[in-house]
Design a protein around this motif. Structure first.
Motif, PDB file in Angstrom:
ATOM      1  N   SER A   1       0.849  -1.204   0.000  1.00 54.56           N
ATOM      2  CA  SER A   1       0.000   0.000   0.000  1.00 54.56           C
ATOM      3  C   SER A   1       0.877   1.243   0.000  1.00 54.56           C
ATOM      4  N   GLY A   2       2.093   1.144   0.488  1.00 55.55           N
ATOM      5  CA  GLY A   2       3.071   2.219   0.399  1.00 55.55           C
ATOM      6  C   GLY A   2       3.972   1.983  -0.796  1.00 55.55           C
ATOM      7  N   ALA A   3       5.220   2.448  -0.726  1.00 56.42           N
ATOM      8  CA  ALA A   3       6.136   2.304  -1.858  1.00 56.42           C
ATOM      9  C   ALA A   3       7.578   2.272  -1.364  1.00 56.42           C
ATOM     10  N   LEU A   4       8.435   1.709  -2.190  1.00 56.10           N
ATOM     11  CA  LEU A   4       9.873   1.668  -1.882  1.00 56.10           C
ATOM     12  C   LEU A   4      10.635   2.175  -3.101  1.00 56.10           C
ATOM     13  N   ILE A   5      11.411   3.236  -2.885  1.00 54.22           N
ATOM     14  CA  ILE A   5      12.175   3.891  -3.955  1.00 54.22           C
ATOM     15  C   ILE A   5      13.626   3.958  -3.489  1.00 54.22           C
ATOM     16  N   THR A   6      14.570   3.574  -4.350  1.00 51.49           N
ATOM     17  CA  THR A   6      15.966   3.516  -3.905  1.00 51.49           C
ATOM     18  C   THR A   6      16.863   4.448  -4.718  1.00 51.49           C
ATOM     19  N   ASN A   7      17.924   4.920  -4.047  1.00 50.59           N
ATOM     20  CA  ASN A   7      19.008   5.561  -4.785  1.00 50.59           C
ATOM     21  C   ASN A   7      20.183   4.581  -4.843  1.00 50.59           C
ATOM     22  N   PRO A   8      21.006   4.711  -5.882  1.00 46.41           N
ATOM     23  CA  PRO A   8      22.063   3.720  -6.098  1.00 46.41           C
ATOM     24  C   PRO A   8      23.206   3.841  -5.097  1.00 46.41           C
ATOM     25  N   ASN A   9      24.052   2.841  -5.116  1.00 47.38           N
ATOM     26  CA  ASN A   9      25.364   2.879  -4.494  1.00 47.38           C
ATOM     27  C   ASN A   9      26.060   4.190  -4.899  1.00 47.38           C
ATOM     28  N   CYS A  10      26.812   4.765  -3.960  1.00 42.95           N
ATOM     29  CA  CYS A  10      27.403   6.090  -4.207  1.00 42.95           C
ATOM     30  C   CYS A  10      28.312   6.098  -5.444  1.00 42.95           C
ATOM     31  N   SER A  11      29.204   5.119  -5.549  1.00 40.76           N
ATOM     32  CA  SER A  11      30.109   5.091  -6.713  1.00 40.76           C
ATOM     33  C   SER A  11      29.320   4.947  -8.013  1.00 40.76           C
ATOM     34  N   THR A  12      28.213   4.209  -7.947  1.00 41.52           N
ATOM     35  CA  THR A  12      27.385   4.007  -9.136  1.00 41.52           C
ATOM     36  C   THR A  12      26.766   5.328  -9.595  1.00 41.52           C
ATOM     37  N   ILE A  13      26.366   6.157  -8.633  1.00 44.70           N
ATOM     38  CA  ILE A  13      25.755   7.442  -9.000  1.00 44.70           C
ATOM     39  C   ILE A  13      26.757   8.283  -9.802  1.00 44.70           C
ATOM     40  N   PHE A  14      27.993   8.359  -9.312  1.00 48.04           N
ATOM     41  CA  PHE A  14      28.978   9.211 -10.005  1.00 48.04           C
ATOM     42  C   PHE A  14      29.300   8.630 -11.384  1.00 48.04           C
ATOM     43  N   LEU A  15      29.432   7.303 -11.452  1.00 54.33           N
ATOM     44  CA  LEU A  15      29.768   6.671 -12.728  1.00 54.33           C
ATOM     45  C   LEU A  15      28.638   6.861 -13.741  1.00 54.33           C
ATOM     46  N   THR A  16      27.401   6.642 -13.312  1.00 48.92           N
ATOM     47  CA  THR A  16      26.288   6.755 -14.269  1.00 48.92           C
ATOM     48  C   THR A  16      26.093   8.204 -14.719  1.00 48.92           C
ATOM     49  N   LEU A  17      26.341   9.166 -13.818  1.00 46.38           N
ATOM     50  CA  LEU A  17      26.225  10.564 -14.250  1.00 46.38           C
ATOM     51  C   LEU A  17      27.298  10.901 -15.293  1.00 46.38           C
ATOM     52  N   ALA A  18      28.479  10.296 -15.156  1.00 44.25           N
ATOM     53  CA  ALA A  18      29.534  10.537 -16.160  1.00 44.25           C
ATOM     54  C   ALA A  18      29.227   9.817 -17.471  1.00 44.25           C
ATOM     55  N   LEU A  19      28.594   8.642 -17.394  1.00 46.38           N
ATOM     56  CA  LEU A  19      28.353   7.844 -18.599  1.00 46.38           C
ATOM     57  C   LEU A  19      27.074   8.234 -19.338  1.00 46.38           C
ATOM     58  N   ALA A  20      26.055   8.674 -18.606  1.00 48.63           N
ATOM     59  CA  ALA A  20      24.749   8.924 -19.245  1.00 48.63           C
ATOM     60  C   ALA A  20      24.853   9.877 -20.435  1.00 48.63           C
ATOM     61  N   PRO A  21      25.636  10.972 -20.330  1.00 49.72           N
ATOM     62  CA  PRO A  21      25.713  11.868 -21.496  1.00 49.72           C
ATOM     63  C   PRO A  21      26.400  11.210 -22.690  1.00 49.72           C
ATOM     64  N   LEU A  22      27.140  10.122 -22.450  1.00 47.13           N
ATOM     65  CA  LEU A  22      27.890   9.470 -23.530  1.00 47.13           C
ATOM     66  C   LEU A  22      27.111   8.306 -24.137  1.00 47.13           C
ATOM     67  N   ALA A  23      25.960   7.979 -23.546  1.00 46.39           N
ATOM     68  CA  ALA A  23      25.217   6.789 -23.982  1.00 46.39           C
ATOM     69  C   ALA A  23      24.811   6.895 -25.452  1.00 46.39           C
ATOM     70  N   ALA A  24      24.578   8.121 -25.925  1.00 45.66           N
ATOM     71  CA  ALA A  24      24.144   8.297 -27.322  1.00 45.66           C
ATOM     72  C   ALA A  24      25.215   7.841 -28.313  1.00 45.66           C
ATOM     73  N   PHE A  25      26.486   7.756 -27.875  1.00 41.14           N
ATOM     74  CA  PHE A  25      27.566   7.300 -28.764  1.00 41.14           C
ATOM     75  C   PHE A  25      27.619   5.772 -28.842  1.00 41.14           C
ATOM     76  N   GLY A  26      26.830   5.093 -27.993  1.00 35.02           N
ATOM     77  CA  GLY A  26      26.858   3.639 -27.952  1.00 35.02           C
ATOM     78  C   GLY A  26      27.970   3.132 -27.050  1.00 35.02           C
ATOM     79  N   LEU A  27      27.668   2.911 -25.785  1.00 40.31           N
ATOM     80  CA  LEU A  27      28.686   2.410 -24.858  1.00 40.31           C
ATOM     81  C   LEU A  27      28.930   0.931 -25.139  1.00 40.31           C
ATOM     82  N   LYS A  28      30.194   0.577 -25.381  1.00 37.48           N
ATOM     83  CA  LYS A  28      30.526  -0.821 -25.696  1.00 37.48           C
ATOM     84  C   LYS A  28      31.182  -1.513 -24.509  1.00 37.48           C
ATOM     85  N   ALA A  29      32.069  -0.798 -23.809  1.00 41.03           N
ATOM     86  CA  ALA A  29      32.769  -1.389 -22.659  1.00 41.03           C
ATOM     87  C   ALA A  29      33.202  -0.274 -21.716  1.00 41.03           C
TER      88      ALA A  29
END
Ligand code: NAP
Length: 355
Positions: free
Chosen positions: A135-163
């Protein structure tokens, strides 16, 4: 907003909990009315307990008596700064009792029906609460290192991240209080943080909704606050340094994230000096909410490599959770914007989201 929403903080005596209290004390929408921690702290006045962070201890919580996190007892909207083992059973029980739980813990981040959100990247994931059984909800934020990494990678996703490869140099405060023993920490690097590498790899793919190859190595270093990440990236197409820099510099994030009062002026800041970012100089950029990036240069194995830095307790935890709570407030009614947050104040967020 006519009246602030009452909120509670669980794990209020820990490092993340104290950052939550400090930031919520000056929040335009939320007021802390209830604090909870373990049996060790329960029954004491909050003002009698030790304050362990640099930010000023907020006067408003001094007179609150610390409770235990019994479902149904605190306000509807709860911030959880519990360890994962405690959160595993307790957070679903709180959601089942009708609370909207904004969690920092890793226990439920990878559940298919649990949003794992960095609002600039995947604000729309909040709709997953519609699939939750509570009846309520559960919302999570990521692991701290994951937040910094995904913020750095998200703008580059349009180039096609391979590795992607990442080696983290993580601050001592990332282990909570009291954390790593002094004799293990001083003049040392510890090449192991339990579960961290797996969290970075799996959570990054969930947030970016991607399937690229990723390898993480995590280390603990004698730095107080601020996780540094040394990253290499390969793309599906030819990408220039100017392309990468332009993508970072123009990244503003999902439109909804820009409405949130705790959103920094810029989620990313590119630094030009060869020796930046550094924790001592850059960890507090954007009030601790901005991730700094530098040292972009060719990689001899993948395509490009760079360094990124974020404040583990702020952008990596308390600030991230508050952003998610703000996102929950503005997402829970179609077309209705703060200052009318009755859906969170008076009724279950999840019920409002399903309506
Ligand atoms: P911490 O300093 O060790 O604080 C833990 C808090 O949990 C304390 O308030 C503690 O209360 C409370 N607690 C422990 N067992 C409990 C129980 N059985 N019932 C109720 N409360 C209980 O840890 P932290 O660094 O703040 O981390 C909190 C959470 O955030 C963890 O899940 C962590 O992985 C995550 N996180 C931390 C960081 C970081 O940089 N530190 C970053 C991202 C995410 P007492 O004081 O009464 O023991």
């Amino acid at each position: 907003m006519s009246a602030p929403l009452d909120v509670g903080v669980i794990g209020a005596t820990g490092l993340v909990g104290q950052h939550l209290l400090a930031r919520l004390a000056r929040h335009p929408w939320f007021r802390v009315r209830w604090v909870a921690a373990s049996e060790r702290s329960a029954g004491r006045l909050y003002g009698e307990l030790p304050w362990r962070i640099e930010a000023e201890r907020p006067a408003g919580v001094e007179a609150l008596r610390v409770d235990t996190p019994v479902p149904g007892r605190g306000p509807q909207l709860l911030f959880s700064a519990l360890d994962a083992a405690t959160a595993a059973d307790l957070e679903p029980a709180l959601a089942a009792a009708g609370h909207t739980v904004i969690s920092n813990a890793s226990a439920h981040r990878l559940r298919e029906d649990v949003p794992l959100i960095v609002p600039e990247i995947n604000a729309g994931a909040i709709d997953l609460v519609d699939r939750q059984p509570w009846s309520g909800a559960l919302i999570t934020n990521p692991n701290c290192s994951t937040i910094f990494l995904t913020l750095a990678l998200a703008p580059l996703a349009a180039f096609g991240l391979k590795a992607v490869t990442v080696t983290t140099l993580q601050a001592l405060s990332g282990a909570g209080y009291p954390g790593v023993a002094g004799l293990d920490a001083i003049n040392n690097v510890v090449p192991f943080i339990a579960g961290e590498e797996e969290k970075i790899e799996r959570e990054t793919l969930k947030i970016l909704d991607a399937r690229f190859a990723i390898s993480a190595q995590a280390t603990r270093v004698p730095v107080a606050h601020g996780h540094t990440e040394m990253v290499s990236v390969a793309f599906d197409q030819r990408v220039t340094a100017a392309d990468v820099r332009h993508a970072w510099q123009t990244f503003a994030g999902d439109a909804r994230s820009r409405e949130l009062p705790s959103a920094p002026p810029a989620p990313l800041q590119v630094l030009d000096e060869d020796n930046r970012p550094q924790p001592r100089l850059d960890v507090d950029k954007g009030g601790g909410m901005t991730v700094t990036i530098g040292r972009l240069r060719p990689c001899g194995v993948l395509d490009w490599r760079f360094a990124a830095l974020g404040h583990n307790l702020v952008r990596g935890a308390a600030g991230a959770a508050i952003l998610n709570a703000e996102l929950a407030v503005i997402s829970c009614r179609d077309g209705v914007r703060v200052p009318d947050a009755r859906a969170v104040a008076g009724a279950s967020f999840a019920a409002a989201a399903r309506a």
